[in-house]
Motif scaffolding. Sequence first.
Motif, short mmCIF file in Angstrom:
data_model
loop_
_atom_site.label_atom_id
_atom_site.label_comp_id
_atom_site.label_asym_id
_atom_site.label_seq_id
_atom_site.Cartn_x
_atom_site.Cartn_y
_atom_site.Cartn_z
N PRO A 240 41.92 30.29 54.77
CA PRO A 240 42.61 31.55 55.05
C PRO A 240 42.02 32.25 56.27
O PRO A 240 40.82 32.27 56.47
CB PRO A 240 42.34 32.38 53.78
CG PRO A 240 41.09 31.81 53.22
CD PRO A 240 41.06 30.36 53.59
N SER B 214 42.77 35.91 58.87
CA SER B 214 43.26 37.27 58.66
C SER B 214 44.77 37.31 58.91
O SER B 214 45.35 36.37 59.46
CB SER B 214 42.56 38.23 59.62
OG SER B 214 42.69 37.75 60.94
N ASP B 215 45.39 38.39 58.53
CA ASP B 215 46.80 38.63 58.83
C ASP B 215 47.74 37.57 58.29
O ASP B 215 48.65 37.12 59.00
CB ASP B 215 47.03 38.70 60.35
CG ASP B 215 46.28 39.86 60.95
OD1 ASP B 215 45.96 40.80 60.20
OD2 ASP B 215 46.03 39.81 62.15
N ASN B 216 47.53 37.13 57.10
CA ASN B 216 48.44 36.14 56.51
C ASN B 216 48.57 34.87 57.32
O ASN B 216 49.60 34.23 57.30
CB ASN B 216 49.83 36.73 56.31
CG ASN B 216 49.84 37.77 55.22
OD1 ASN B 216 48.81 37.99 54.57
ND2 ASN B 216 50.98 38.38 55.00
N ARG C 25 52.44 35.87 52.59
CA ARG C 25 51.52 36.77 51.89
C ARG C 25 50.11 36.19 51.98
O ARG C 25 49.90 35.10 52.52
CB ARG C 25 51.93 36.91 50.43
CG ARG C 25 51.79 35.61 49.63
CD ARG C 25 51.97 35.89 48.13
NE ARG C 25 51.93 34.67 47.34
CZ ARG C 25 50.80 34.13 46.87
NH1 ARG C 25 49.62 34.66 47.16
NH2 ARG C 25 50.84 33.03 46.14
N HIS C 26 49.18 36.91 51.45
CA HIS C 26 47.81 36.42 51.45
C HIS C 26 47.61 35.39 50.34
O HIS C 26 48.12 35.56 49.23
CB HIS C 26 46.85 37.58 51.24
CG HIS C 26 45.43 37.15 51.17
ND1 HIS C 26 44.70 36.81 52.30
CD2 HIS C 26 44.61 36.97 50.12
CE1 HIS C 26 43.49 36.45 51.93
NE2 HIS C 26 43.40 36.53 50.60
N TYR C 27 46.94 34.33 50.67
CA TYR C 27 46.60 33.34 49.66
C TYR C 27 45.09 33.32 49.49
O TYR C 27 44.36 33.39 50.49
CB TYR C 27 47.07 31.95 50.08
CG TYR C 27 48.56 31.77 49.98
CD1 TYR C 27 49.13 31.11 48.89
CD2 TYR C 27 49.42 32.26 50.97
CE1 TYR C 27 50.49 30.94 48.79
CE2 TYR C 27 50.78 32.10 50.88
CZ TYR C 27 51.32 31.44 49.78
OH TYR C 27 52.65 31.27 49.68
N SER C 28 44.65 33.17 48.30
CA SER C 28 43.20 33.09 48.08
C SER C 28 42.71 31.69 48.41
O SER C 28 43.48 30.74 48.50
CB SER C 28 42.87 33.40 46.63
OG SER C 28 43.30 32.31 45.82
#
Lengths: 349, 349
Positions: free
Chosen positions: A144, A146-148, A170-173
């Motif tokens: 990951p 930053s910023d998706n 979206r953000h993924y962990s």
Amino acid sequence: MAEEFGDRAQHLLKVLVESYIRSGQPVGSRALARDSGLDVSAATVRNAMADLEELGMVSSPHTSAGRIPTNKGYRIFVDSLLTIKPLSEREIITMRGQFGGEGSNQELAASVSSYLSGITEMAGMVMIPRTAKRSSLRHIEFMPLSDNRILAILVINEKDVQNTVIKVDRHYSAAELQQSANFLNSELTGHELFDVRHRILKELRETKVGMEQMMHQAITMAEQVFDQPVSSSDTDDFVLSGQTRLMGFEELSNIDKLRGLFEAFNEKQQILQLLDQCLDGDGVQIFIGDESGYGVLDECSMVTSGYQVDGEVLGILGVIGPTRMAYERVIPIVDVTAKLVSAALAQSK
Amino acid sequence: MAEEFGDRAQHLLKVLVESYIRSGQPVGSRALARDSGLDVSAATVRNAMADLEELGMVSSPHTSAGRIPTNKGYRIFVDSLLTIKPLSEREIITMRGQFGGEGSNQELAASVSSYLSGITEMAGMVMIPRTAKRSSLRHIEFMPLSDNRILAILVINEKDVQNTVIKVDRHYSAAELQQSANFLNSELTGHELFDVRHRILKELRETKVGMEQMMHQAITMAEQVFDQPVSSSDTDDFVLSGQTRLMGFEELSNIDKLRGLFEAFNEKQQILQLLDQCLDGDGVQIFIGDESGYGVLDECSMVTSGYQVDGEVLGILGVIGPTRMAYERVIPIVDVTAKLVSAALAQSK
DNA sequence: ATTAGCACTCGCAATCTTAGAGTGCTAAAC
DNA sequence: GTTTAGCACTCTAAGATTGCGAGTGCTAAT
């Protein structure tokens, strides 16, 4: 009929080109008669020259200068008159030592390019084709940012690594990404990139209609990764060395011409396009002057050869120099280099 | 005292340099008297010129030509006579649009370099310093290759990825490598590379004397990874654009000089060394001619400025062009560019 | 200290000359 | 009919010559 001309004319053309390549000076009838080995007078040679000129093989810079070969003349010369001097055993052995199986393809290419430049005293080039064919995916990994955005890391074959940044909604962990990567690795690892791109992803998507959310995401990401031109920066796959040596040649002492040439080198695109044309042919190929329809190569020739693995031409290497180059030496060098590179690649596979 | 000369002489030198930069022609006493705005005769100017020549500020190509500035003359000019024309608000706004926060540092550098080249019509350059400072390790990952070699992948900051191949004494399985990576990630992630290299590994090694086998291996690998110059290929950290524009300048129409210059560009090493010298200074710095003690830059000047993040100079950018360049325009351009790049980096952090 | 005046120097471009190389043509020889 | 010798002609490259213009340095007057 326009192309027909007798043995003597051919012989004279050959001697003329050889002489011009040696001296760079227009060749006059007297000198040509002497050098030709034929027992004819200068006047006879003059008549033959007039014929050759009519055929467009030679031209004279001005009325009272000798003749120089035209591009067409060079063409005939390299196609059917040239006697190639094969490399000695010694030389081949020396060359073989040059290309160790070490390092990535990039490094190998750089080393070969530089070697070609050094030995021919002209510019060397090696093209590394898009690795879509003959490249199997070894591993894929997400990380990951930053910023998706997500960094995708591909390991290809044994040595090469490519990084691509993709954007997601979206953000993924890290854990989610790990899962996706695991899934993709299990499905894709070992397959050729070409297949991955054109078949497997599609199949996956189609067959697993009702698949769970995670796989869905994974496939979407993968599609984004493999959608890009595989070589992340499209310009990385072409190595040119020793351009500056070209500055040493008389025929390129015109700054504007030189500038055009160097700008073309920087563009890369056009040169690559030219090289792509060589991919089909077999063995050593030669572009003379602007035959390529490519103005900036006006007084230059390219001698190229494909290198291959498993019988398939993978890429192109060669040299660029003035049209007036020592073909009989350059051709075998390029030829042997291509074969040695092929061998080195086969071995490291 | 050798350096002292009166106000009028200074003014004349200023006008002379300006005139020469504009026209490229040696400046004669009559023209200089006219352009100077001073109400003096050509003869007076001639006397002043004689003084300036004695001081080594100007020289004449031959007896009956006007004067041209020497390197020393240029030096005085840029140091104390030059009136800089600040950029208009408009121009700054236009520039600001150029450097979006997108893409890796490499890409940003390439874009800035190209922009500098375009706007100044000379060669642009951007140096990306070894990322040892101000770079924190984000993630480390190992992957087995053939022949006991391991591919190490480092993710640094948000955007940059580096690959290094290390050699180990035996084959490691993917699982073993995963373990090592996990361990290293837990210990190293978030720290600055500089610290990792100089402190943390050492500490680890010392404190955990009796540590288990696995950790030991992991640390050995890490040492190998971080031992290398961090930027994998030492040449990747310097982007030059628009070299070919330099071919357009009169003073570089000498092929041999040009060749030397381009070879220097290819070497990169020496140029980088030169740029390193700029890292200390503050604001815009200027090298004139071979002041740098570097022969190939004979008729060239470099205008550089550091760009910074958090008050620390990170790298250098600037332009290379003929000594006879429009300093009053180039200097603010380089200055503003450096500030904009600093801003862009700060923002993307 | 500044200036006008003047002789002088030098480079540049134009013009001319010469030498040499090489051609194209013609008429004779094979 | 091909080949050759002979010869007039053309063109270039390299020097030599010239005139011009720009600009200087010096000197003597202001």
